[in-house]
Design a protein around this motif. Sequence first.
Motif, mmCIF file in Angstrom:
data_model
loop_
_atom_site.group_PDB
_atom_site.id
_atom_site.type_symbol
_atom_site.label_atom_id
_atom_site.label_comp_id
_atom_site.label_asym_id
_atom_site.label_seq_id
_atom_site.Cartn_x
_atom_site.Cartn_y
_atom_site.Cartn_z
ATOM 1 N N ASP A 12 69.821 101.995 22.331
ATOM 2 C CA ASP A 12 70.861 101.126 21.758
ATOM 3 C C ASP A 12 71.363 101.674 20.430
ATOM 4 O O ASP A 12 72.557 101.618 20.136
ATOM 5 C CB ASP A 12 70.336 99.702 21.555
ATOM 6 C CG ASP A 12 70.190 98.931 22.859
ATOM 7 O OD1 ASP A 12 70.786 99.336 23.874
ATOM 8 O OD2 ASP A 12 69.469 97.907 22.851
ATOM 9 N N GLU A 13 70.440 102.205 19.629
ATOM 10 C CA GLU A 13 70.817 102.779 18.344
ATOM 11 C C GLU A 13 71.744 103.984 18.539
ATOM 12 O O GLU A 13 72.779 104.102 17.877
ATOM 13 C CB GLU A 13 69.575 103.207 17.572
ATOM 14 C CG GLU A 13 69.872 103.792 16.212
ATOM 15 C CD GLU A 13 68.616 104.260 15.490
ATOM 16 O OE1 GLU A 13 68.749 105.105 14.598
ATOM 17 O OE2 GLU A 13 67.508 103.796 15.818
ATOM 18 N N VAL A 14 71.382 104.859 19.454
ATOM 19 C CA VAL A 14 72.197 106.044 19.721
ATOM 20 C C VAL A 14 73.562 105.638 20.285
ATOM 21 O O VAL A 14 74.596 106.201 19.911
ATOM 22 C CB VAL A 14 71.457 107.007 20.679
ATOM 23 C CG1 VAL A 14 72.362 108.116 21.169
ATOM 24 C CG2 VAL A 14 70.221 107.579 19.985
ATOM 25 N N LYS A 15 73.559 104.635 21.158
ATOM 26 C CA LYS A 15 74.819 104.139 21.716
ATOM 27 C C LYS A 15 75.711 103.603 20.592
ATOM 28 O O LYS A 15 76.915 103.867 20.570
ATOM 29 C CB LYS A 15 74.535 103.036 22.738
ATOM 30 C CG LYS A 15 75.785 102.428 23.352
ATOM 31 C CD LYS A 15 75.456 101.378 24.402
ATOM 32 C CE LYS A 15 75.004 100.102 23.738
ATOM 33 N NZ LYS A 15 74.855 98.968 24.658
ATOM 34 N N GLY A 16 75.115 102.898 19.649
ATOM 35 C CA GLY A 16 75.873 102.378 18.519
ATOM 36 C C GLY A 16 76.452 103.490 17.664
ATOM 37 O O GLY A 16 77.604 103.420 17.221
ATOM 38 N N GLN A 17 75.661 104.520 17.446
ATOM 39 C CA GLN A 17 76.146 105.653 16.656
ATOM 40 C C GLN A 17 77.305 106.352 17.367
ATOM 41 O O GLN A 17 78.281 106.755 16.728
ATOM 42 C CB GLN A 17 75.012 106.645 16.395
ATOM 43 C CG GLN A 17 73.972 106.108 15.455
ATOM 44 C CD GLN A 17 72.715 106.981 15.385
ATOM 45 O OE1 GLN A 17 72.522 107.881 16.190
ATOM 46 N NE2 GLN A 17 71.862 106.696 14.412
ATOM 47 N N ALA A 18 77.193 106.476 18.675
ATOM 48 C CA ALA A 18 78.259 107.110 19.453
ATOM 49 C C ALA A 18 79.540 106.279 19.379
ATOM 50 O O ALA A 18 80.635 106.828 19.192
ATOM 51 C CB ALA A 18 77.822 107.289 20.899
ATOM 52 N N LYS A 19 79.399 104.963 19.517
ATOM 53 C CA LYS A 19 80.578 104.096 19.432
ATOM 54 C C LYS A 19 81.237 104.204 18.064
ATOM 55 O O LYS A 19 82.460 104.245 17.962
ATOM 56 C CB LYS A 19 80.199 102.631 19.690
ATOM 57 C CG LYS A 19 80.053 102.278 21.130
ATOM 58 C CD LYS A 19 79.794 100.780 21.258
ATOM 59 C CE LYS A 19 79.651 100.343 22.676
ATOM 60 N NZ LYS A 19 79.383 98.889 22.782
ATOM 61 N N GLN A 20 80.400 104.246 17.029
ATOM 62 C CA GLN A 20 80.965 104.380 15.681
ATOM 63 C C GLN A 20 81.726 105.690 15.540
ATOM 64 O O GLN A 20 82.825 105.730 14.983
ATOM 65 C CB GLN A 20 79.866 104.319 14.622
ATOM 66 C CG GLN A 20 79.391 102.922 14.324
ATOM 67 C CD GLN A 20 78.454 102.916 13.136
ATOM 68 O OE1 GLN A 20 78.857 103.278 12.041
ATOM 69 N NE2 GLN A 20 77.222 102.511 13.363
ATOM 70 N N GLY A 21 81.139 106.762 16.043
ATOM 71 C CA GLY A 21 81.793 108.066 15.966
ATOM 72 C C GLY A 21 83.108 108.091 16.721
ATOM 73 O O GLY A 21 84.113 108.612 16.225
ATOM 74 N N ARG A 36 78.416 99.413 15.000
ATOM 75 C CA ARG A 36 77.568 98.887 13.914
ATOM 76 C C ARG A 36 76.701 97.739 14.425
ATOM 77 O O ARG A 36 75.519 97.636 14.071
ATOM 78 C CB ARG A 36 78.440 98.415 12.756
ATOM 79 C CG ARG A 36 79.040 99.536 11.966
ATOM 80 C CD ARG A 36 79.785 99.006 10.736
ATOM 81 N NE ARG A 36 80.601 100.059 10.179
ATOM 82 C CZ ARG A 36 81.938 100.116 10.259
ATOM 83 N NH1 ARG A 36 82.609 99.151 10.858
ATOM 84 N NH2 ARG A 36 82.599 101.120 9.728
ATOM 85 N N ALA A 37 77.299 96.875 15.245
ATOM 86 C CA ALA A 37 76.551 95.735 15.791
ATOM 87 C C ALA A 37 75.426 96.218 16.706
ATOM 88 O O ALA A 37 74.305 95.693 16.650
ATOM 89 C CB ALA A 37 77.491 94.806 16.547
ATOM 90 N N ASP A 38 75.711 97.217 17.542
ATOM 91 C CA ASP A 38 74.672 97.761 18.426
ATOM 92 C C ASP A 38 73.521 98.341 17.613
ATOM 93 O O ASP A 38 72.351 98.138 17.935
ATOM 94 C CB ASP A 38 75.244 98.856 19.340
ATOM 95 C CG ASP A 38 76.140 98.299 20.437
ATOM 96 O OD1 ASP A 38 76.098 97.082 20.695
ATOM 97 O OD2 ASP A 38 76.875 99.109 21.043
ATOM 98 N N GLU A 39 73.855 99.064 16.548
ATOM 99 C CA GLU A 39 72.807 99.652 15.704
ATOM 100 C C GLU A 39 71.988 98.569 15.014
ATOM 101 O O GLU A 39 70.759 98.665 14.940
ATOM 102 C CB GLU A 39 73.422 100.563 14.646
ATOM 103 C CG GLU A 39 73.654 101.964 15.124
ATOM 104 C CD GLU A 39 73.945 102.904 13.986
ATOM 105 O OE1 GLU A 39 72.989 103.479 13.442
ATOM 106 O OE2 GLU A 39 75.130 103.041 13.641
ATOM 107 N N ALA A 40 72.653 97.539 14.507
ATOM 108 C CA ALA A 40 71.945 96.455 13.831
ATOM 109 C C ALA A 40 71.017 95.731 14.803
ATOM 110 O O ALA A 40 69.863 95.427 14.471
ATOM 111 C CB ALA A 40 72.941 95.474 13.218
ATOM 112 N N LYS A 41 71.514 95.481 16.004
ATOM 113 C CA LYS A 41 70.710 94.812 17.028
ATOM 114 C C LYS A 41 69.464 95.643 17.353
ATOM 115 O O LYS A 41 68.354 95.105 17.439
ATOM 116 C CB LYS A 41 71.564 94.618 18.282
ATOM 117 C CG LYS A 41 70.871 93.958 19.434
ATOM 118 C CD LYS A 41 71.869 93.782 20.579
ATOM 119 C CE LYS A 41 71.210 94.001 21.895
ATOM 120 N NZ LYS A 41 72.134 93.966 23.016
ATOM 121 N N ALA A 42 69.641 96.942 17.491
ATOM 122 C CA ALA A 42 68.502 97.819 17.782
ATOM 123 C C ALA A 42 67.500 97.804 16.633
ATOM 124 O O ALA A 42 66.291 97.776 16.856
ATOM 125 C CB ALA A 42 68.982 99.248 18.041
ATOM 126 N N GLY A 43 68.004 97.801 15.404
ATOM 127 C CA GLY A 43 67.123 97.769 14.243
ATOM 128 C C GLY A 43 66.304 96.491 14.176
ATOM 129 O O GLY A 43 65.103 96.516 13.889
#
Length: 65
Positions: A12-21, A36-43
Amino acid sequence: MGTGDRFENKADEVKGQAKQGLGEAADNDRLKNEGRADEAKAGIKDKVEDVKDAAKDLFGGDKKN
């Protein structure tokens, strides 16, 4: 702790980073915010796993001999 849970959180974190990019590259605020939301959720999910692990260590759960 389930390694599967940790793996899913990392995915989920990697997916969030990809979406941000992609959002940055396309100048798409919605995609950046979703990332950002995906990364926060993963965190958050990862922190919950940390608490579970600490509780198991503290209270002796999942002992196998």
